[in-house]
Scaffold this motif. Structure first.
Motif, mmCIF file in Angstrom:
data_model
loop_
_atom_site.group_PDB
_atom_site.id
_atom_site.type_symbol
_atom_site.label_atom_id
_atom_site.label_comp_id
_atom_site.label_asym_id
_atom_site.label_seq_id
_atom_site.Cartn_x
_atom_site.Cartn_y
_atom_site.Cartn_z
ATOM 1 N N ALA A 171 18.189 32.063 40.926
ATOM 2 C CA ALA A 171 18.426 31.093 42.003
ATOM 3 C C ALA A 171 19.809 30.457 41.947
ATOM 4 C CB ALA A 171 17.357 29.990 41.951
ATOM 5 N N ILE A 172 20.471 30.541 40.810
ATOM 6 C CA ILE A 172 21.815 29.963 40.695
ATOM 7 C C ILE A 172 22.775 30.638 41.675
ATOM 8 C CG2 ILE A 172 23.798 29.704 39.126
ATOM 9 C CD1 ILE A 172 21.795 29.411 36.840
ATOM 10 N N ASN A 173 22.501 31.911 42.015
ATOM 11 C CA ASN A 173 23.431 32.593 42.924
ATOM 12 C C ASN A 173 23.145 32.314 44.391
ATOM 13 O OD1 ASN A 173 21.860 34.574 44.390
ATOM 14 N ND2 ASN A 173 21.840 35.897 42.640
ATOM 15 N N GLU A 174 22.073 31.587 44.689
ATOM 16 C CA GLU A 174 21.726 31.275 46.075
ATOM 17 C C GLU A 174 22.781 30.358 46.681
ATOM 18 O OE1 GLU A 174 19.302 31.609 49.433
ATOM 19 O OE2 GLU A 174 18.684 32.364 47.479
ATOM 20 N N GLY A 175 23.273 30.715 47.848
ATOM 21 C CA GLY A 175 24.287 29.907 48.515
ATOM 22 C C GLY A 175 25.692 30.420 48.268
ATOM 23 N N PRO A 176 26.703 29.630 48.598
ATOM 24 C CA PRO A 176 28.092 30.105 48.545
ATOM 25 C C PRO A 176 28.756 30.036 47.176
ATOM 26 C CG PRO A 176 28.042 27.870 49.386
ATOM 27 C CD PRO A 176 26.598 28.283 49.185
ATOM 28 N N LEU A 177 28.025 29.596 46.153
ATOM 29 C CA LEU A 177 28.653 29.373 44.846
ATOM 30 C C LEU A 177 29.336 30.633 44.312
ATOM 31 C CD1 LEU A 177 29.169 27.536 42.402
ATOM 32 C CD2 LEU A 177 26.972 28.281 41.473
ATOM 33 N N MET A 178 28.656 31.775 44.358
ATOM 34 C CA MET A 178 29.221 33.001 43.808
ATOM 35 C C MET A 178 30.425 33.480 44.613
ATOM 36 S SD MET A 178 27.739 33.588 41.057
ATOM 37 C CE MET A 178 26.348 32.853 40.216
ATOM 38 N N VAL A 179 30.400 33.225 45.924
ATOM 39 C CA VAL A 179 31.552 33.577 46.754
ATOM 40 C C VAL A 179 32.750 32.725 46.345
ATOM 41 C CG1 VAL A 179 32.467 33.678 49.106
ATOM 42 C CG2 VAL A 179 30.084 34.283 48.665
ATOM 43 N N PHE A 180 32.497 31.438 46.101
ATOM 44 C CA PHE A 180 33.579 30.550 45.653
ATOM 45 C C PHE A 180 34.137 31.011 44.311
ATOM 46 C CE2 PHE A 180 31.469 26.900 48.149
ATOM 47 C CZ PHE A 180 32.173 27.239 49.290
ATOM 48 N N LEU A 181 33.246 31.430 43.415
ATOM 49 C CA LEU A 181 33.697 31.912 42.104
ATOM 50 C C LEU A 181 34.576 33.148 42.262
ATOM 51 C CD1 LEU A 181 30.455 31.512 39.953
ATOM 52 C CD2 LEU A 181 32.574 30.234 39.688
ATOM 53 N N ALA A 182 34.149 34.077 43.126
ATOM 54 C CA ALA A 182 34.917 35.308 43.344
ATOM 55 C C ALA A 182 36.273 34.996 43.969
ATOM 56 C CB ALA A 182 34.132 36.266 44.232
ATOM 57 N N LEU A 183 36.265 34.145 44.988
ATOM 58 C CA LEU A 183 37.512 33.785 45.652
ATOM 59 C C LEU A 183 38.407 32.965 44.723
ATOM 60 C CD1 LEU A 183 36.206 32.873 49.223
ATOM 61 C CD2 LEU A 183 37.485 34.901 48.557
ATOM 62 N N GLY A 184 37.773 32.118 43.908
ATOM 63 C CA GLY A 184 38.555 31.319 42.959
ATOM 64 C C GLY A 184 39.213 32.198 41.917
#
Length: 315
Positions: free
Chosen positions: A144-157
């Motif tokens: 569930a930690i990957n639910e939402g934009p968090l992983m996209v932010f990590l990739a873009l960051g």
């Protein structure tokens, strides 16, 4: 009157407790959208309730994790989390590197990142409940930690394109920690909250469906279909092969890698959120949103049948 035939029929469909309410939500939003906005309890439960019910599900699930066995939960959930992030983000970042923001064949890296870097936790939860072990069900709280934009932010960051809002991570983890504490403080709490694992699935599935429209399937076009199929084959298929090898000793019949070959329902909002952080993505938001929505629908419908097929063949 029906002698439980309707419910038993739904339960026989692979992932039926998730897929059927999800499809009903899509249909209602497509043909009777105003009904969902009349207010009060109707809107709260059937339109705006997805995150609340899903958050409760995660809390109930994490309450089943006992400290003495938490290692298995972290190992399974962490493996799936990393596989989804690495496999899903790699495609989007490669397209961005070689073809820029506009992407390839009308598919922008924004759509790829939003659709492929995070899994539909609702689908994972229902499939783990139906086909998996308790350890795989417990891993829902980690996935569930990957639910939402968090992983996209990590990739873009990581690629220098956006900053990472750490409070988003805190917000996701809080229900996990609360459930973990309650379940380990009192065994009665654990038993009581266990009921929520099955009860809450259709309740978060329906409002997730109401965020989608049948028109999105057509707007997303071929690009959205391609993203959905890539998601299934790359993040689901490769994860299945890796997990089969990693856990063959303790979970010889596992098919859980397929469970994450989906796109999260709330990923539909990710392109717009990213564009708020970086205005240079704004021209691609509309098309990316439609393509992500198409991937949500396709993966949510196909993955349960794929998982069921492989589970049957591995028995």
């Amino acid at each position: 009157m029906f002698n439980g035939k309707i419910l038993s029929g739904i339960q026989k469909i692979p992932g039926g407790m998730m897929v059927i309410p999800l499809c009903l939500g899509v249909l209602v939003n497509s043909f009777f959208p105003k009904f969902l906005t009349i207010g009060s309890f109707t809107t709260a439960v059937f339109k705006d309730g997805a995150l609340v019910f899903l958050g409760l599900f995660i809390l109930c699930t994490s309450a089943q994790i006992q400290i003495k066995t938490i290692g298995k939960t972290i190992k399974i959930g962490g493996t799936l989390l990393l596989l989804k992030f690495i496999l899903g983000s790699a495609i989007g970042l490669l397209v961005a590197h070689f073809w820029g923001y506009a992407g390839l064949l009308g598919i922008s890296p924004l759509a790829l990142l939003a659709a492929m870097s995070n899994a539909n936790v609702g689908v994972y939860a229902s499939l783990a409940e139906e086909f998996g072990t308790q350890d795989e069900v417990n891993a829902t709280s980690i996935v569930a930690i990957n639910e939402g934009p968090l992983m996209v932010f990590l990739a873009l960051g990581a690629s220098g394109l956006a900053s990472i809002p750490m409070m988003q991570f805190v917000a996701i983890c809080t229900p996990i920690l609360v459930g973990l504490i309650l379940g380990n403080l009192d065994a009665d709490f654990r038993t009581f909250l266990a009921k929520g694992q099955q009860l809450l699935v259709p309740f978060f599935a329906f409002p997730l469906g109401t965020a989608l429209d049948l028109g999105d399937l057509f707007k997303g076009g071929v690009g959205g279909i391609i993203i959905g199929l890539l998601n299934i084959l790359i993040t689901g298929g490769i994860s299945f092969l890796i997990c089969r090898q990693l856990f063959k000793k303790h979970l010889p019949n596992n098919v859980m890698g397929w469970f994450i070959g989906t796109t999260a329902g709330n990923a539909v909002a990710t392109p717009a959120i990213v564009a708020q952080l970086d205005k240079s993505w704004a021209p691609y938001v509309s098309q990316a949103t439609a393509q992500v929505a198409t991937s949500v629908i396709i993966t949510a419908l196909l993955i349960p049948f794929i998982a069921a097929h492989f589970k049957k063949t591995r028995r």
